[in-house]
Design a protein around this motif. Structure first.
Motif, PDB file in Angstrom:
ATOM      1  N   ASP A 176      87.700 113.022  73.521  1.00 26.09           N
ATOM      2  CA  ASP A 176      87.507 112.565  74.894  1.00 26.09           C
ATOM      3  C   ASP A 176      86.739 113.618  75.690  1.00 26.09           C
ATOM      4  O   ASP A 176      86.243 114.611  75.142  1.00 26.09           O
ATOM      5  CB  ASP A 176      88.849 112.222  75.545  1.00 26.09           C
ATOM      6  N   ALA A 177      86.646 113.412  76.998  1.00 26.12           N
ATOM      7  CA  ALA A 177      85.880 114.326  77.843  1.00 26.12           C
ATOM      8  C   ALA A 177      86.469 115.724  77.860  1.00 26.12           C
ATOM      9  O   ALA A 177      85.759 116.695  78.156  1.00 26.12           O
ATOM     10  CB  ALA A 177      85.800 113.767  79.263  1.00 26.12           C
ATOM     11  N   ALA A 179      78.462 118.330  62.838  1.00 26.84           N
ATOM     12  CA  ALA A 179      77.585 117.618  63.762  1.00 26.84           C
ATOM     13  C   ALA A 179      78.406 117.057  64.905  1.00 26.84           C
ATOM     14  O   ALA A 179      79.614 116.805  64.773  1.00 26.84           O
ATOM     15  CB  ALA A 179      76.829 116.497  63.047  1.00 26.84           C
ATOM     16  N   VAL A 180      77.746 116.843  66.037  1.00 30.06           N
ATOM     17  CA  VAL A 180      78.359 116.238  67.213  1.00 30.06           C
ATOM     18  C   VAL A 180      77.366 115.248  67.798  1.00 30.06           C
ATOM     19  O   VAL A 180      76.145 115.470  67.741  1.00 30.06           O
ATOM     20  CB  VAL A 180      78.754 117.312  68.253  1.00 30.06           C
ATOM     21  N   ALA A 181      77.873 114.142  68.327  1.00 31.34           N
ATOM     22  CA  ALA A 181      77.031 113.116  68.937  1.00 31.34           C
ATOM     23  C   ALA A 181      77.768 112.523  70.130  1.00 31.34           C
ATOM     24  O   ALA A 181      78.674 111.699  69.951  1.00 31.34           O
ATOM     25  CB  ALA A 181      76.675 112.029  67.924  1.00 31.34           C
ATOM     26  N   PRO A 182      77.411 112.930  71.360  1.00 30.11           N
ATOM     27  CA  PRO A 182      78.035 112.319  72.544  1.00 30.11           C
ATOM     28  C   PRO A 182      77.600 110.875  72.711  1.00 30.11           C
ATOM     29  O   PRO A 182      76.564 110.450  72.184  1.00 30.11           O
ATOM     30  CB  PRO A 182      77.513 113.193  73.700  1.00 30.11           C
ATOM     31  N   TRP A 207      82.958 110.179  75.859  1.00 29.51           N
ATOM     32  CA  TRP A 207      83.470 110.564  74.553  1.00 29.51           C
ATOM     33  C   TRP A 207      82.350 111.146  73.705  1.00 29.51           C
ATOM     34  O   TRP A 207      81.167 111.008  74.003  1.00 29.51           O
ATOM     35  CB  TRP A 207      84.069 109.367  73.834  1.00 29.51           C
ATOM     36  N   LYS A 208      82.751 111.741  72.609  1.00 27.80           N
ATOM     37  CA  LYS A 208      81.809 112.251  71.616  1.00 27.80           C
ATOM     38  C   LYS A 208      82.438 112.103  70.234  1.00 27.80           C
ATOM     39  O   LYS A 208      83.672 112.068  70.094  1.00 27.80           O
ATOM     40  CB  LYS A 208      81.435 113.705  71.887  1.00 27.80           C
ATOM     41  N   VAL A 209      81.604 111.992  69.244  1.00 23.64           N
ATOM     42  CA  VAL A 209      82.052 111.924  67.851  1.00 23.64           C
ATOM     43  C   VAL A 209      81.608 113.196  67.146  1.00 23.64           C
ATOM     44  O   VAL A 209      80.454 113.620  67.273  1.00 23.64           O
ATOM     45  CB  VAL A 209      81.478 110.689  67.135  1.00 23.64           C
TER      46      VAL A 209
END
Length: 724
Positions: free
Chosen positions: A554-555, A600-603, A615-617
């Motif tokens: 979450d944020a 890796a991150v992807a908002p 959110w982000k994954v």
């Protein structure tokens, strides 16, 4: 002798296994690993194609289901005009390229929105047939292909109408960055739709070549197309290798549209479509080993293994066979020649006992002084020596040699694929939440026209039945009263009115997060339709093969969902901290404490109600699980060591169980027999050399008993005569 018992089979099998392992070692570890495109890169393209197939199949099935469900909801309400139908659909959904309403009987076009729907491809006379309303693929005049979806609008007293929508074969949320191209192929190999980097003639020709190959491979059955036990994607999928230009080679993947559950089918999976991807990767030779290493390792194994086998032959097998021959000689009555006693161990103890028994058979008393016994190393100690020799070869291979340290090179394409796949999953989650809110808004629009709680409950029950994403759907009044409800018991605080947020998360402190969507019901004095998403639905979107661990944050960077093994609302792993502040999709190779991982991150990006969640994954996987040259060499080296360890444990364990333990027991029994124990019967455990010696000792025991009875009978007879 027994085929599986005795001293010879274990030693012979050990010799064969060591020779075989030496050959395998020379071929696998001595083979130059000149890898142009690592297998991990090829496998990653297969996973990207599977992601695209999942996204396309989900999009098409949702479009078909949403249009059908919307028509059903309209049919249960009061009649409305064709323009009203299309306006309400357009306000709720923005997924169709074009929509239209046609009167079935006359064929008149009543209303239309968006691009022109190919109505000429619809035969109105066959709509009543079994598959009359089935979706169909239509090729437009401009060469593009559309999926045409049909549903019937029917109200009492009004002519039936046909609701038509056209959907393009696009891949919602699939990232096409870094020069990737993707296409949809039919069963004949024709490219129906393509996107991405296809600016050059070479790229277009390569996609057509891949399309032809993928269509041919798609004819296989999903079970036979995979290696036994492979599992994974339920459809047919794989990777492709194309031509090269300079130092770049085109690689790709393919995947058929398949239902999420093996053996089942959906409307989209029955269309016979295949997704093909392609990307150019750098060819780079990785010369990791030289043939000398494998030859040296194989030679060392031959020397060490030969030494171990010689120890077993000279100190265990030959003495035992000689004991077998000597014991048989004594049972035949050949007592003139002394027994040849082995030099050490249990065999020496048995040999010394046989020599004492030979003398006793010649008339010596049982308590006569025993010859000096040469103990030395026992059979167990000799097996331990052989084990140490073989471990000296196996352990370095398993733990020391060819280690891939934290300086291992991870192919850049793997990092790019991790980023794009994480971005694809992130967009899938966002779109799924937006889709869930849109479906809820469609329900709310119809609930607003209904007055009775029973009618509302009927609509809600159908909504829960048609959409497995919801665990509970209810109508919440402005005062916080639940007016109608379907599904499981809501997590609603009594007296609390509808939320002003379209999508939000509650339930902090509980076992699972509660994700709710809220859509106001028009004309109901502030009431709203509320749906609670199943957390399993969210987690199922994250479970993609080849991505490692995946989490939704979450944020505040707390875990909301994951593919496996997480606690709700816990903080994200510390190694992800450098990534969490990124505004766009990002991936990197992390090297911490000797561990190499790709993270890796992807908002959330794009629009919709779910964007406000921020959110982000995130995803990460250890590089050691990737099929890259350094780790492949390490795995082969470890495998060679494990095979050596297994061969040693199996054969030496076999020897210990079948030969050594019975031999130790036989030595004890032989010494007891030589010491005067004539009552204990000796039974052979196995039909082998040790068992044969045991049988001979039993025959000697019986001969000694007969000898004693004869001697006792001779001394008693004179005493009997005197008494008479």
């Amino acid at each position: 002798m027994s085929l599986i018992g005795g001293i010879r089979p274990p030693i012979a099998v050990l010799s064969v296994l060591l020779l075989t392992l030496a050959g395998i070692t020379a071929l696998t570890l001595g083979k130059p690993a000149g890898v142009l495109v690592p297998k991990a890169v090829l496998t990653s393209q297969q996973y990207v194609a599977e992601d695209g197939a999942v996204a396309l199949r989900t999009s098409l099935d949702e479009s078909i289901r949403d249009l059908t469900n919307t028509a059903t909801l309209f049919n249960e309400g009061q009649p409305v005009s064709a323009d009203t139908v299309l306006d309400k659909i357009g306000n709720v959904y923005q997924k169709w390229r074009g929509t239209a309403v046609v009167e079935i009987k006359s064929g008149n076009l009543l209303a239309a929105r968006g691009e022109n729907v190919p109505l000429t491809a619809i035969d109105r006379s066959k709509l009543s047939a079994k598959d009359g309303l089935a979706p169909r693929m239509v090729r437009m005049d401009n060469g593009q292909t559309r999926l045409v979806i049909l549903a019937v609008l029917s109200w009492e007293g009004k002519p039936q109408q046909l609701l038509v929508a056209s959907s393009s074969l696009t891949f919602p949320g699939v990232s096409l960055a870094d020069g990737r191209a993707i296409g949809v192929v039919d069963s004949t190999g024709q490219v129906l739709s393509s996107h991405g980097n296809l600016d050059t003639k070479r790229a277009q020709q390569q996609l057509k070549s891949f399309a032809t190959a993928a269509a041919k491979k798609a004819e296989q059955h999903p079970i036979t197309a995979k290696e036994p036990g492979a599992g994974g994607y339920t459809g047919v999928s794989g990777h492709l290798t194309g031509g090269a230009a300079q130092d770049m080679r085109t690689v790709g993947g393919y995947a058929t549209l398949a239902a999420p559950v093996a053996g089942e089918t959906t409307v989209a999976s029955g269309l016979g479509l295949t997704v093909v991807t392609q990307v150019d990767v750098e060819e780079r030779t990785a010369q990791l080993t030289r043939p000398a290493f494998g030859i040296a390792a194989a030679g060392a194994l031959l020397v060490i293994g030969g030494l171990a086998v010689m120890v077993l032959l000279g100190t265990v097998q030959r003495p035992l066979i000689r004991l077998f021959l000597e014991s048989r000689r004594l049972t035949r009555g050949d007592l003139a020649r002394p027994v040849t006693v082995p030099k050490s161990g249990e065999a020496a103890r048995v040999g010394a006992a046989l020599e004492r028994l030979r003398r006793q058979l010649q008339g010596a008393p049982a308590d006569a002084e025993a010859p000096a016994s040469r103990r030395g190393l026992g059979a167990r100690a000799l097996l331990a020596v052989c084990a140490v020799l073989l471990l000296a070869w196996s352990v370095p291979l398993m733990l020391v040699l060819n280690r891939a340290d934290d300086s291992v090179r991870v192919p850049s394409q793997i990092v790019r694929d991790q980023k794009s796949r994480t971005a694809t999953v992130s967009d899938r989650v966002r779109r799924a939440l937006n889709e869930g809110h849109a479906d809820l808004a469609a329900v709310a629009a119809l609930i607003g026209d209904r007055t009775s709680a029973e009618d509302m409950k009927t609509v809600l029950e159908r909504t829960v039945e048609d959409h497995d994403r919801y665990q509970s759907v209810y109508v919440l009044g402005a005062d916080g009263t639940i007016l109608a409800q379907a599904g499981s018991t809501p997590h609603h605080t009594a007296g609390k009115g509808p939320s002003t947020k379209s999508v939000e998360v509650t339930g902090e402190g509980g076992k699972t997060p509660v994700i709710t969507a809220t859509a106001e019901a028009p004309g109901r004095d502030g009431a709203a339709v509320v749906a609670e998403f199943r957390i399993e639905f969210l987690n199922a979107l994250l479970g993609r093969q080849g991505m490692g661990d995946v989490r939704v944050l979450d944020a505040e960077n707390r875990v909301i969902g994951g593919d496996a093994g997480y606690l709700a609302f816990q903080k994200a792993p510390s190694h992800l901290t450098p990534l969490l502040g990124k505004k766009d999709a990002y991936a990197t190779v992390q090297r911490t404490g000797g561990t190499v991982r790709v993270a890796a991150v992807a908002p959330f990006t794009g629009g919709g109600e779910a964007k406000s969640l921020q959110w982000k994954v995130v995803s990460w996987q250890p590089a050691s699980g990737l099929a890259i040259p350094e780790y492949s060499l390490q795995n082969r080296t470890v495998l060679a060591g494990l095979l050596g360890l297994t061969a040693a444990a199996a054969c030496l364990g076999w020897l210990h169980i079948v030969v050594v333990r019975p031999l130790r027991e036989l030595a004890r029994q032989a010494e007891a027999l030589a010491g005067g124990d004539r009552k204990t019967v000796l039974y052979p455990r196995h039909h082998d050399e040790v068992g044969a010696v045991a049988r001979s000792l039993e025959l000697i025991r019986q001969q000694l008993q007969e000898q004693r009875r004869g001697r006792d009978g001779g001394t008693r007879t004179p005493a009997g005569v005197g008494r008479n």
